[in-house]
Write a protein that holds these residues in place. Structure first.
Motif, PDB file in Angstrom:
ATOM      1  N   GLU A 118       0.814  -1.213   0.000  1.00 60.58           N
ATOM      2  CA  GLU A 118       0.000   0.000   0.000  1.00 60.58           C
ATOM      3  C   GLU A 118       0.851   1.268   0.000  1.00 60.58           C
ATOM      4  OE1 GLU A 118      -3.270  -0.015  -0.344  1.00 60.58           O
ATOM      5  OE2 GLU A 118      -3.177  -2.202  -0.471  1.00 60.58           O
ATOM      6  N   HIS A 119       2.148   1.108   0.142  1.00 63.29           N
ATOM      7  CA  HIS A 119       3.055   2.254   0.196  1.00 63.29           C
ATOM      8  C   HIS A 119       4.080   2.111  -0.924  1.00 63.29           C
ATOM      9  CE1 HIS A 119       1.334   3.090   4.184  1.00 63.29           C
ATOM     10  NE2 HIS A 119       1.500   1.801   4.436  1.00 63.29           N
ATOM     11  N   LYS A 120       3.779   2.698  -2.070  1.00 63.06           N
ATOM     12  CA  LYS A 120       4.596   2.480  -3.264  1.00 63.06           C
ATOM     13  C   LYS A 120       6.045   2.910  -3.071  1.00 63.06           C
ATOM     14  CE  LYS A 120       0.741   2.973  -6.528  1.00 63.06           C
ATOM     15  NZ  LYS A 120       0.228   3.734  -7.692  1.00 63.06           N
ATOM     16  N   THR A 121       6.240   4.036  -2.405  1.00 64.32           N
ATOM     17  CA  THR A 121       7.613   4.536  -2.229  1.00 64.32           C
ATOM     18  C   THR A 121       8.429   3.587  -1.371  1.00 64.32           C
ATOM     19  OG1 THR A 121       6.846   6.829  -2.436  1.00 64.32           O
ATOM     20  CG2 THR A 121       9.010   6.466  -1.446  1.00 64.32           C
ATOM     21  N   TYR A 146       8.368   3.213 -15.607  1.00 66.46           N
ATOM     22  CA  TYR A 146       9.040   3.923 -14.511  1.00 66.46           C
ATOM     23  C   TYR A 146       9.910   2.962 -13.705  1.00 66.46           C
ATOM     24  CZ  TYR A 146       9.392   6.139  -9.879  1.00 66.46           C
ATOM     25  OH  TYR A 146       9.849   6.633  -8.677  1.00 66.46           O
ATOM     26  N   PHE A 147       9.346   1.820 -13.358  1.00 65.45           N
ATOM     27  CA  PHE A 147      10.126   0.827 -12.618  1.00 65.45           C
ATOM     28  C   PHE A 147      11.327   0.362 -13.444  1.00 65.45           C
ATOM     29  CE2 PHE A 147      11.124  -3.653 -11.837  1.00 65.45           C
ATOM     30  CZ  PHE A 147      11.554  -3.572 -10.521  1.00 65.45           C
ATOM     31  N   GLY A 148      11.128   0.169 -14.740  1.00 65.68           N
ATOM     32  CA  GLY A 148      12.217  -0.291 -15.596  1.00 65.68           C
ATOM     33  C   GLY A 148      13.395   0.661 -15.587  1.00 65.68           C
ATOM     34  N   VAL A 149      13.121   1.976 -15.616  1.00 67.40           N
ATOM     35  CA  VAL A 149      14.203   2.967 -15.584  1.00 67.40           C
ATOM     36  C   VAL A 149      14.964   2.876 -14.259  1.00 67.40           C
ATOM     37  CG1 VAL A 149      14.722   5.434 -15.567  1.00 67.40           C
ATOM     38  CG2 VAL A 149      13.077   4.529 -17.201  1.00 67.40           C
ATOM     39  N   LEU A 150      14.228   2.820 -13.138  1.00 66.66           N
ATOM     40  CA  LEU A 150      14.879   2.707 -11.825  1.00 66.66           C
ATOM     41  C   LEU A 150      15.669   1.401 -11.723  1.00 66.66           C
ATOM     42  CD1 LEU A 150      12.066   3.881  -9.364  1.00 66.66           C
ATOM     43  CD2 LEU A 150      13.855   5.248 -10.427  1.00 66.66           C
ATOM     44  N   LEU A 207      16.438  10.186  -5.627  1.00 64.14           N
ATOM     45  CA  LEU A 207      15.631  11.321  -6.089  1.00 64.14           C
ATOM     46  C   LEU A 207      14.525  10.855  -7.030  1.00 64.14           C
ATOM     47  CD1 LEU A 207      15.629  14.487  -5.877  1.00 64.14           C
ATOM     48  CD2 LEU A 207      16.879  14.471  -8.051  1.00 64.14           C
ATOM     49  N   LEU A 208      14.860   9.923  -7.927  1.00 63.70           N
ATOM     50  CA  LEU A 208      13.860   9.420  -8.879  1.00 63.70           C
ATOM     51  C   LEU A 208      12.804   8.555  -8.186  1.00 63.70           C
ATOM     52  CD1 LEU A 208      16.111   8.459 -11.931  1.00 63.70           C
ATOM     53  CD2 LEU A 208      14.858  10.582 -11.522  1.00 63.70           C
ATOM     54  N   VAL A 209      13.198   7.858  -7.126  1.00 66.52           N
ATOM     55  CA  VAL A 209      12.222   7.071  -6.356  1.00 66.52           C
ATOM     56  C   VAL A 209      11.247   8.004  -5.651  1.00 66.52           C
ATOM     57  CG1 VAL A 209      11.924   5.516  -4.389  1.00 66.52           C
ATOM     58  CG2 VAL A 209      13.728   5.071  -6.048  1.00 66.52           C
ATOM     59  N   PHE A 246      10.539  11.167  -6.432  1.00 69.86           N
ATOM     60  CA  PHE A 246       9.824  12.074  -7.339  1.00 69.86           C
ATOM     61  C   PHE A 246       9.654  11.405  -8.709  1.00 69.86           C
ATOM     62  CE2 PHE A 246      12.175  14.698  -4.312  1.00 69.86           C
ATOM     63  CZ  PHE A 246      11.139  15.437  -3.742  1.00 69.86           C
ATOM     64  N   PRO A 247       8.652  10.535  -8.858  1.00 68.50           N
ATOM     65  CA  PRO A 247       8.434   9.811 -10.128  1.00 68.50           C
ATOM     66  C   PRO A 247       8.218  10.741 -11.323  1.00 68.50           C
ATOM     67  CG  PRO A 247       7.103   8.872  -8.359  1.00 68.50           C
ATOM     68  CD  PRO A 247       7.682  10.141  -7.833  1.00 68.50           C
ATOM     69  N   ALA A 248       7.759  11.965 -11.088  1.00 68.99           N
ATOM     70  CA  ALA A 248       7.501  12.897 -12.194  1.00 68.99           C
ATOM     71  C   ALA A 248       8.761  13.202 -12.989  1.00 68.99           C
ATOM     72  CB  ALA A 248       6.904  14.193 -11.657  1.00 68.99           C
ATOM     73  N   LEU A 249       9.939  13.054 -12.367  1.00 64.94           N
ATOM     74  CA  LEU A 249      11.193  13.304 -13.077  1.00 64.94           C
ATOM     75  C   LEU A 249      11.385  12.328 -14.229  1.00 64.94           C
ATOM     76  CD1 LEU A 249      13.574  14.007 -10.052  1.00 64.94           C
ATOM     77  CD2 LEU A 249      12.751  15.652 -11.742  1.00 64.94           C
ATOM     78  N   VAL A 250      10.737  11.173 -14.142  1.00 65.26           N
ATOM     79  CA  VAL A 250      10.794  10.194 -15.226  1.00 65.26           C
ATOM     80  C   VAL A 250       9.565  10.287 -16.114  1.00 65.26           C
ATOM     81  CG1 VAL A 250      10.911   7.738 -15.789  1.00 65.26           C
ATOM     82  CG2 VAL A 250      12.181   8.620 -13.826  1.00 65.26           C
TER      83      VAL A 250
END
Length: 426
Positions: free
Chosen positions: A311-314, A357-361, A410-412, A414-418
């Motif tokens: 339930e907590h994506k981050t 998004y996950f793939g980039v991280l 930072l990318l984790v 702030f997903p908007a950066l991706v």
């Protein structure tokens, strides 16, 4: 229990000294025996099906493009342009390494190839100019790992195939994170260069030199524009982009720069074929394990372990990134991607996290693993080229490794950066 059998069999095979590909086959056999459905025909069929995939055709062509790029003088001209632009400032050769790493990443997509090319040219210059070589080697290694993030990226192709995710979206989503990695290195090197870099007396910026370098390197700069622009415009797919990159590098090396000679082509093709065969065989064996991982419901077991975080994506992403960091210290990039993708992707989808998004991280995290000992493939490459002890290069890379981990964090957070830049490009 099944996940324990999987982990112990894989670690046991690796402890016996098996190459990763054969360890994955052995792990698959153990899983089949444990589940009571051992069948050599199924094993062979999945091996063949693993590489019978159209997007994977991009791998050998990108490998060939990298070989042609280095032999045809493209890499040398990229470094010359960066040196003419920024080489006159204090610590200038370090900034040259960062700029060249970003540009070369947008051409080859191979961390090892880019790092070897940069180190071969820049380390002798840095040594002659009085730079701290372990620190400089660490910077070049950290710059080399940008290649798997900025398109065209071979790891993105492999992940896209294994996870059934759009490779074009992965390519375009990696542009801004790759640039952020370069910015982080720039800031870190600026902090280091204030006290470590040699003086620059007698050096100054020359417009004539920059104009000459840019004019000479325009053909090199055009390749990433052609690749990214062609995919965005829908002119060709990522697989076809690999062919375009190889043909472009061949024509420029033969007829524009004239440093690529026809007698050298068989050797270059053989080198690309050898590298590609290793990757493709690894993909085949890993996808056998991936199929068995799915059949054995290992993703379900891992999901149950991580259910309190669903339930907590981050927090879930942070937990998965921590797992990848630990695994990345012991495994190379490709095996880690191929082993963990089928385990983590069901969790990603169930938690509602965007697969691109996950793939980039995920790929960025695995690329960072190329800098972490004891395996640290890129570290070993730089240490070999610089003729420096691995321990010294490892100490030199730490500030830049921390910088890249901070970008990942930072990318984790702030997903908007991706995702926002992806909407601009796609």
């Amino acid at each position: 229990m099944t996940i324990l059998v999987f982990v112990l069999s894989l670690l046991g095979a690796m402890a016996l000294g098996m190459p990763i590909a054969f360890a994955l086959i052995a792990c698959g056999v153990v899983l089949m025996l444990f589940m009571g459905n051992f069948d050599t025909q199924i094993l062979a069929q999945n091996l063949l099906e693993g590489v019978n995939n159209y997007p994977l055709m991009a791998v050998p062509f990108f490998m060939l493009a990298g070989e042609l790029m280095n032999a045809g003088g493209i890499s040398k001209r990229i470094i010359a342009m960066a040196e003419a632009l920024i080489g006159h400032v204090r610590g200038g050769l370090g900034y040259v390494a960062i700029i060249a790493a970003l540009v070369m990443a947008s051409i080859s997509g191979s961390a090892v190839a880019d790092t070897a090319a940069l180190a071969a040219v820049l380390i002798p210059l840095m040594r002659k100019s009085g730079y701290d070589i372990p620190r400089s080697s660490g910077l070049i290694a950290a710059g080399g790992i940008i290649a798997p993030i900025i398109p065209p990226s071979i790891p993105f192709v492999i992940f896209g195939v294994a996870a059934q995710v759009s490779i074009t979206k992965l390519f375009l989503a990696g542009i801004v994170p790759g640039i952020l990695m370069g910015v982080a290195l720039w800031v870190t090197w600026w902090l280091c260069a204030r006290k470590d870099a040699p003086s620059i007396e007698g050096r100054r910026f020359e417009w004539a030199r920059l104009r000459h370098a840019v004019r000479d390197g325009l053909w090199a700069l055009a390749l990433p524009v052609v690749i990214i622009g062609g995919m965005k415009a829908g002119v060709f797919t990522p697989t076809e982009a690999a062919v375009v990159a190889a043909v472009y590098s061949l024509l420029v090396g033969l007829f524009v720069y004239r440093e690529l000679k026809l007698p050298a082509l068989p050797h270059l093709m053989l080198q690309a074929a050898k590298t590609s065969s290793v990757v493709m065989f690894l993909v085949a064996t890993a996808l056998v394990s991936a199929w068995l991982i799915t059949v054995a419901n290992i993703p379900g077991e891992v999901t149950e372990l991580l259910r309190p975080l669903m339930e907590h994506k981050t927090l879930l992403l942070l937990a998965m990134m921590a797992l990848v960091v630990v695994v990345g210290t012991a495994l190379d990039l490709m095996p880690t991607v191929l082993i963990l993708t089928p385990v983590l992707m069901p969790i990603v989808k169930q938690a509602g996290i965007d697969p691109v998004y996950f793939g980039v991280l995920f790929i960025m995290n695995n690329a960072i693993g190329l800098l972490t000992p004891p395996v640290g493939t890129v570290l070993n490459v730089v240490a070999g080229v610089a003729r420096e002890p691995l321990g010294a290069v490892t100490r030199g890379v730490w500030p830049f490794l921390v910088a890249q981990l901070l970008v990942l964090l930072l990318l984790v957070l702030f997903p908007a950066l991706v995702m926002v830049p992806l909407r601009w490009f796609y």
